[in-house]
Design a protein around this motif. Structure first.
Motif, mmCIF file in Angstrom:
data_model
loop_
_atom_site.group_PDB
_atom_site.id
_atom_site.type_symbol
_atom_site.label_atom_id
_atom_site.label_comp_id
_atom_site.label_asym_id
_atom_site.label_seq_id
_atom_site.Cartn_x
_atom_site.Cartn_y
_atom_site.Cartn_z
ATOM 1 N N PRO A 76 35.085 28.387 68.224
ATOM 2 C CA PRO A 76 33.688 27.981 68.416
ATOM 3 C C PRO A 76 32.881 29.165 68.930
ATOM 4 C CG PRO A 76 35.180 26.751 69.891
ATOM 5 C CD PRO A 76 36.004 27.732 69.136
ATOM 6 N N ILE A 77 31.645 29.316 68.437
ATOM 7 C CA ILE A 77 30.792 30.411 68.918
ATOM 8 C C ILE A 77 29.474 29.893 69.499
ATOM 9 C CG2 ILE A 77 31.807 32.219 67.511
ATOM 10 C CD1 ILE A 77 29.555 31.894 65.507
ATOM 11 N N SER A 78 29.163 28.623 69.275
ATOM 12 C CA SER A 78 28.006 27.980 69.901
ATOM 13 C C SER A 78 28.213 26.481 69.791
ATOM 14 C CB SER A 78 26.705 28.417 69.217
ATOM 15 O OG SER A 78 26.562 27.784 67.974
ATOM 16 N N ASN A 79 27.210 25.711 70.213
ATOM 17 C CA ASN A 79 27.319 24.250 70.137
ATOM 18 C C ASN A 79 27.382 23.724 68.714
ATOM 19 O OD1 ASN A 79 27.258 24.059 72.916
ATOM 20 N ND2 ASN A 79 25.064 23.626 72.999
ATOM 21 N N ASP A 80 26.888 24.523 67.761
ATOM 22 C CA ASP A 80 26.841 24.055 66.378
ATOM 23 C C ASP A 80 27.353 25.071 65.366
ATOM 24 O OD1 ASP A 80 24.791 25.876 66.527
ATOM 25 O OD2 ASP A 80 23.279 24.586 65.607
ATOM 26 N N ALA A 81 28.192 26.008 65.820
ATOM 27 C CA ALA A 81 28.706 27.027 64.900
ATOM 28 C C ALA A 81 30.129 27.426 65.274
ATOM 29 C CB ALA A 81 27.808 28.257 64.899
ATOM 30 N N VAL A 82 30.896 27.770 64.248
ATOM 31 C CA VAL A 82 32.273 28.228 64.433
ATOM 32 C C VAL A 82 32.514 29.467 63.577
ATOM 33 C CG1 VAL A 82 33.245 25.966 65.034
ATOM 34 C CG2 VAL A 82 33.137 26.665 62.623
ATOM 35 N N LEU A 83 33.472 30.270 64.006
ATOM 36 C CA LEU A 83 33.895 31.460 63.281
ATOM 37 C C LEU A 83 35.278 31.205 62.706
ATOM 38 C CD1 LEU A 83 33.681 34.504 62.514
ATOM 39 C CD2 LEU A 83 34.764 34.978 64.739
ATOM 40 N N LEU A 84 35.403 31.370 61.396
ATOM 41 C CA LEU A 84 36.692 31.253 60.715
ATOM 42 C C LEU A 84 37.123 32.640 60.274
ATOM 43 C CD1 LEU A 84 38.848 29.289 59.485
ATOM 44 C CD2 LEU A 84 37.559 29.492 57.347
ATOM 45 N N THR A 85 38.342 33.039 60.605
ATOM 46 C CA THR A 85 38.883 34.315 60.137
ATOM 47 C C THR A 85 40.196 34.040 59.407
ATOM 48 O OG1 THR A 85 40.003 34.691 62.251
ATOM 49 C CG2 THR A 85 37.812 35.682 61.980
ATOM 50 N N TYR A 86 40.493 34.905 58.423
ATOM 51 C CA TYR A 86 41.735 34.769 57.666
ATOM 52 C C TYR A 86 41.932 35.994 56.788
ATOM 53 C CZ TYR A 86 38.736 33.130 53.783
ATOM 54 O OH TYR A 86 37.771 33.012 52.809
ATOM 55 N N ASP A 87 43.093 36.078 56.164
ATOM 56 C CA ASP A 87 43.459 37.174 55.270
ATOM 57 C C ASP A 87 43.591 36.634 53.849
ATOM 58 O OD1 ASP A 87 43.889 38.781 57.571
ATOM 59 O OD2 ASP A 87 45.974 38.149 57.666
ATOM 60 N N THR A 88 43.223 37.474 52.869
ATOM 61 C CA THR A 88 43.507 37.138 51.479
ATOM 62 C C THR A 88 44.250 38.286 50.820
ATOM 63 O OG1 THR A 88 41.392 38.010 50.631
ATOM 64 C CG2 THR A 88 41.466 35.665 51.193
ATOM 65 N N GLU A 89 45.082 37.916 49.857
ATOM 66 C CA GLU A 89 45.746 38.897 49.006
ATOM 67 C C GLU A 89 45.609 38.401 47.578
ATOM 68 O OE1 GLU A 89 49.759 40.867 49.729
ATOM 69 O OE2 GLU A 89 50.198 39.504 48.059
ATOM 70 N N ARG A 90 44.968 39.203 46.746
ATOM 71 C CA ARG A 90 44.815 38.867 45.335
ATOM 72 C C ARG A 90 45.735 39.764 44.531
ATOM 73 N NH1 ARG A 90 41.310 35.684 42.738
ATOM 74 N NH2 ARG A 90 39.843 35.620 44.476
ATOM 75 N N SER A 91 46.607 39.147 43.731
ATOM 76 C CA SER A 91 47.527 39.869 42.853
ATOM 77 C C SER A 91 46.997 39.761 41.429
ATOM 78 C CB SER A 91 48.921 39.247 42.922
ATOM 79 O OG SER A 91 49.404 39.284 44.241
ATOM 80 N N TYR A 92 46.890 40.907 40.778
ATOM 81 C CA TYR A 92 46.340 40.964 39.423
ATOM 82 C C TYR A 92 47.450 41.104 38.387
ATOM 83 C CZ TYR A 92 41.966 41.583 41.877
ATOM 84 O OH TYR A 92 40.894 41.404 42.709
ATOM 85 N N LEU A 93 47.098 40.818 37.138
ATOM 86 C CA LEU A 93 48.067 40.864 36.042
ATOM 87 C C LEU A 93 48.684 42.243 35.855
ATOM 88 C CD1 LEU A 93 46.198 38.635 33.419
ATOM 89 C CD2 LEU A 93 48.123 38.011 34.913
ATOM 90 N N ASP A 94 47.947 43.300 36.210
ATOM 91 C CA ASP A 94 48.469 44.654 36.057
ATOM 92 C C ASP A 94 49.412 45.068 37.191
ATOM 93 O OD1 ASP A 94 46.816 45.152 38.226
ATOM 94 O OD2 ASP A 94 45.498 46.538 37.158
ATOM 95 N N GLY A 95 49.679 44.137 38.126
ATOM 96 C CA GLY A 95 50.587 44.413 39.237
ATOM 97 C C GLY A 95 49.896 44.911 40.494
ATOM 98 N N SER A 96 48.606 45.210 40.421
ATOM 99 C CA SER A 96 47.883 45.675 41.609
ATOM 100 C C SER A 96 47.576 44.510 42.539
ATOM 101 C CB SER A 96 46.598 46.399 41.206
ATOM 102 O OG SER A 96 45.710 45.501 40.589
#
Length: 124
Positions: A76-96
């Motif tokens: 929570p960051i205020s009475n009406d707001a929140v902070l969401l954090t996370y990680d993403t990993e995108r794997s592509y067809l070329d292996g990257s």
């Protein structure tokens, strides 16, 4: 004062924006993004609400790669707001892969939670 939402509730809203059928639906994205929304993209570009809605509606869905998410945290960051954090990993067809640290501010408008800010930072 708005009650603090569960991690699952906000994570579900965030992940809806990962799904191609949601991203391409202008009406749904308009309900998920707050007026005044801003994104600092992993590309370094800054987007406003209109630009993001237009870009998402035009996505082709080709070569999006496989997206994995992890390490969600909600604060929570205020009475009406929140902070969401996370990680993403995108794997592509070329292996990257592309790993990005993500953060979103979700704000309650009195009726529903909407994303007010998003940032992606490429992880090296």
């Amino acid at each position: 004062m708005t009650s603090v939402p569960s991690l699952e509730e906000i994570q579900s809203l965030e992940e809806a924006l990962h799904r191609p059928e949601i991203r391409r639906s202008r009406e749904v994205v308009e309900t998920l993004l707050a007026d005044g929304f801003v994104e600092f993209g992993a590309s370094g570009r800054v987007y406003d609400r209109t630009a993001i809605i237009d870009l998402l509606a035009q996505e082709s869905g080709t070569d999006e790669g496989n997206l994995r998410t992890a390490n969600y945290a909600l604060k929570p960051i205020s009475n009406d707001a929140v902070l969401l954090t996370y990680d993403t990993e995108r794997s592509y067809l070329d292996g990257s892969k592309r790993c990005v640290l993500r953060s979103s501010v979700w704000k309650h408008d009195g009726l529903k939670w909407q994303m007010f800010f998003h940032q992606g930072t490429v992880r090296s």
